[in-house]
Motif scaffolding. Structure first.
Motif, PDB file in Angstrom:
ATOM      1  N   GLN A  68       0.835  -1.385  -0.179  1.00  0.00           N
ATOM      2  CA  GLN A  68       0.011  -0.012  -0.121  1.00  0.00           C
ATOM      3  C   GLN A  68       0.875   1.246   0.028  1.00  0.00           C
ATOM      4  OE1 GLN A  68      -2.505  -0.167   3.171  1.00  0.00           O
ATOM      5  NE2 GLN A  68      -3.557  -2.104   2.589  1.00  0.00           N
ATOM      6  N   THR A  69       2.165   1.199   0.326  1.00  0.00           N
ATOM      7  CA  THR A  69       2.984   2.174   0.320  1.00  0.00           C
ATOM      8  C   THR A  69       3.952   2.364  -0.659  1.00  0.00           C
ATOM      9  OG1 THR A  69       4.337   1.327   1.910  1.00  0.00           O
ATOM     10  CG2 THR A  69       2.711   2.437   2.889  1.00  0.00           C
ATOM     11  N   HIS A  70       4.668   1.365  -1.233  1.00  0.00           N
ATOM     12  CA  HIS A  70       5.701   1.239  -2.192  1.00  0.00           C
ATOM     13  C   HIS A  70       5.070   1.662  -3.546  1.00  0.00           C
ATOM     14  CE1 HIS A  70       9.129   0.030  -4.413  1.00  0.00           C
ATOM     15  NE2 HIS A  70       9.871   0.009  -3.408  1.00  0.00           N
ATOM     16  N   PRO A  71       5.851   2.573  -4.272  1.00  0.00           N
ATOM     17  CA  PRO A  71       5.158   3.131  -5.403  1.00  0.00           C
ATOM     18  C   PRO A  71       5.489   2.272  -6.484  1.00  0.00           C
ATOM     19  CG  PRO A  71       7.309   4.309  -4.936  1.00  0.00           C
ATOM     20  CD  PRO A  71       6.840   3.454  -3.475  1.00  0.00           C
ATOM     21  N   ASP A  72       6.358   1.338  -6.554  1.00  0.00           N
ATOM     22  CA  ASP A  72       6.832   0.318  -7.650  1.00  0.00           C
ATOM     23  C   ASP A  72       7.420  -0.798  -7.441  1.00  0.00           C
ATOM     24  OD1 ASP A  72       7.106  -0.489 -10.349  1.00  0.00           O
ATOM     25  OD2 ASP A  72       8.810   1.070 -10.560  1.00  0.00           O
ATOM     26  N   LEU A  73       6.788  -2.007  -6.738  1.00  0.00           N
ATOM     27  CA  LEU A  73       7.176  -3.069  -6.370  1.00  0.00           C
ATOM     28  C   LEU A  73       7.550  -3.829  -7.735  1.00  0.00           C
ATOM     29  CD1 LEU A  73       4.873  -3.965  -3.272  1.00  0.00           C
ATOM     30  CD2 LEU A  73       7.220  -3.463  -3.390  1.00  0.00           C
ATOM     31  N   ALA A  74       7.071  -3.807  -8.572  1.00  0.00           N
ATOM     32  CA  ALA A  74       7.272  -4.400  -9.861  1.00  0.00           C
ATOM     33  C   ALA A  74       8.594  -4.045 -10.627  1.00  0.00           C
ATOM     34  CB  ALA A  74       5.828  -4.520 -10.753  1.00  0.00           C
ATOM     35  N   GLY A  75       8.885  -2.769 -10.292  1.00  0.00           N
ATOM     36  CA  GLY A  75       9.925  -2.545 -10.808  1.00  0.00           C
ATOM     37  C   GLY A  75       9.770  -2.086 -12.411  1.00  0.00           C
ATOM     38  N   LEU A  76       8.657  -1.505 -12.791  1.00  0.00           N
ATOM     39  CA  LEU A  76       8.154  -1.231 -14.121  1.00  0.00           C
ATOM     40  C   LEU A  76       8.992   0.181 -14.349  1.00  0.00           C
ATOM     41  CD1 LEU A  76       4.459  -2.205 -13.993  1.00  0.00           C
ATOM     42  CD2 LEU A  76       6.341  -3.472 -15.169  1.00  0.00           C
ATOM     43  N   LYS A  77       9.051   0.709 -13.751  1.00  0.00           N
ATOM     44  CA  LYS A  77       9.937   2.142 -14.034  1.00  0.00           C
ATOM     45  C   LYS A  77       9.069   2.883 -15.246  1.00  0.00           C
ATOM     46  CE  LYS A  77      14.217   0.273 -12.768  1.00  0.00           C
ATOM     47  NZ  LYS A  77      15.704   0.221 -13.348  1.00  0.00           N
ATOM     48  N   GLY A  78       7.751   2.876 -14.822  1.00  0.00           N
ATOM     49  CA  GLY A  78       6.851   3.846 -15.883  1.00  0.00           C
ATOM     50  C   GLY A  78       6.170   3.121 -17.059  1.00  0.00           C
ATOM     51  N   GLN A  79       6.567   1.589 -17.143  1.00  0.00           N
ATOM     52  CA  GLN A  79       6.125   0.930 -18.146  1.00  0.00           C
ATOM     53  C   GLN A  79       4.795   0.291 -17.786  1.00  0.00           C
ATOM     54  OE1 GLN A  79       9.053  -2.122 -18.987  1.00  0.00           O
ATOM     55  NE2 GLN A  79       9.987  -0.820 -20.477  1.00  0.00           N
TER      56      GLN A  79
END
Length: 213
Positions: free
Chosen positions: A116-127
């Motif tokens: 709920q707090t981490h912005p990018d757990l998937a590591g997409l970097k905007g993708q």
């Protein structure tokens, strides 16, 4: 005078038991019944003397009808009870799994807070996480911070979840770079992985690559 002759005539009658299976007829000796015979007896002979009529009955096989029926019924029930097979219920239980003690701050509750707090757990970097990903690309991502796996047709980056996995890091490493659906179903098919790993979603597996081969 008539009485004397009647007695003499009766004394001269010889009774033969035609259904006796024994050579000694005295073992199954007959009975004289007047005007009435048992329901389950067999009439073997009839003689008339004066005004009297005698029926010779084979009483060796006489049994109360209620007793015979009870014996047959109990025998049938016993036989059916012995021959009846109990239904076999086949229940497939999940394979036992070894739980590893959580490190402080790495419980399932802590994981839910992190999602709920981490912005990018998937590591997409905007993708976008709606793109199609080939299996060859999945195999290329097996390094720390980018460990991909396929679960039920979806591609996840499970690197952030490693220390939160109840079965330990070593068990989860078996899923990296491959389709882990069968492994997942073997140990905990009831777990809602779509919800648990929602923030780790990288994309959807491209099935067309496999169909071309």
């Amino acid at each position: 005078m008539e009485t004397t002759n009647l007695v003499a005539d009766i004394g001269g009658i010889t009774i033969e038991d035609k259904f006796s299976s024994s050579s000694d007829s005295s073992k199954n000796g007959g009975f004289l019944w007047k005007d009435k015979q048992p329901n389950n007896a067999t009439l073997t002979n009839q003689a008339t003397v004066g005004s009297l009529t005698f029926n010779v009955i084979d009483a060796s096989y006489m049994k109360p009808s209620g007793e015979s029926s009870r014996q047959v019924a109990s025998g049938d029930v016993g036989a059916s009870g012995n021959n009846a097979e109990k239904p076999k219920i086949s229940t497939r239980k999940p394979a036992p799994r070894k739980k590893v003690p959580f490190e402080k701050g790495y419980s399932q509750v802590d994981w839910l807070k992190l999602t709920q707090t981490h912005p990018d757990l998937a590591g997409l970097k905007g993708q976008s996480n709606r793109r199609l990903i080939s299996m060859s690309e999945v195999k290329q991502n097996q390094t720390e911070g980018s460990m991909w796996t396929v679960l039920k047709g979806r591609v996840y980056n499970i690197s952030p979840y490693m220390k939160f996995h109840p079965g330990g890091v070593d068990m989860l490493m078996k899923a990296v770079g491959k389709d882990c659906t069968s492994l997942f179903n073997k140990y905990h098919a009831w777990v809602n992985a779509e919800f648990l790993l929602e923030k780790c979603l990288v994309g959807t597996l491209d099935d067309s690559e496999g169909s071309k081969r």
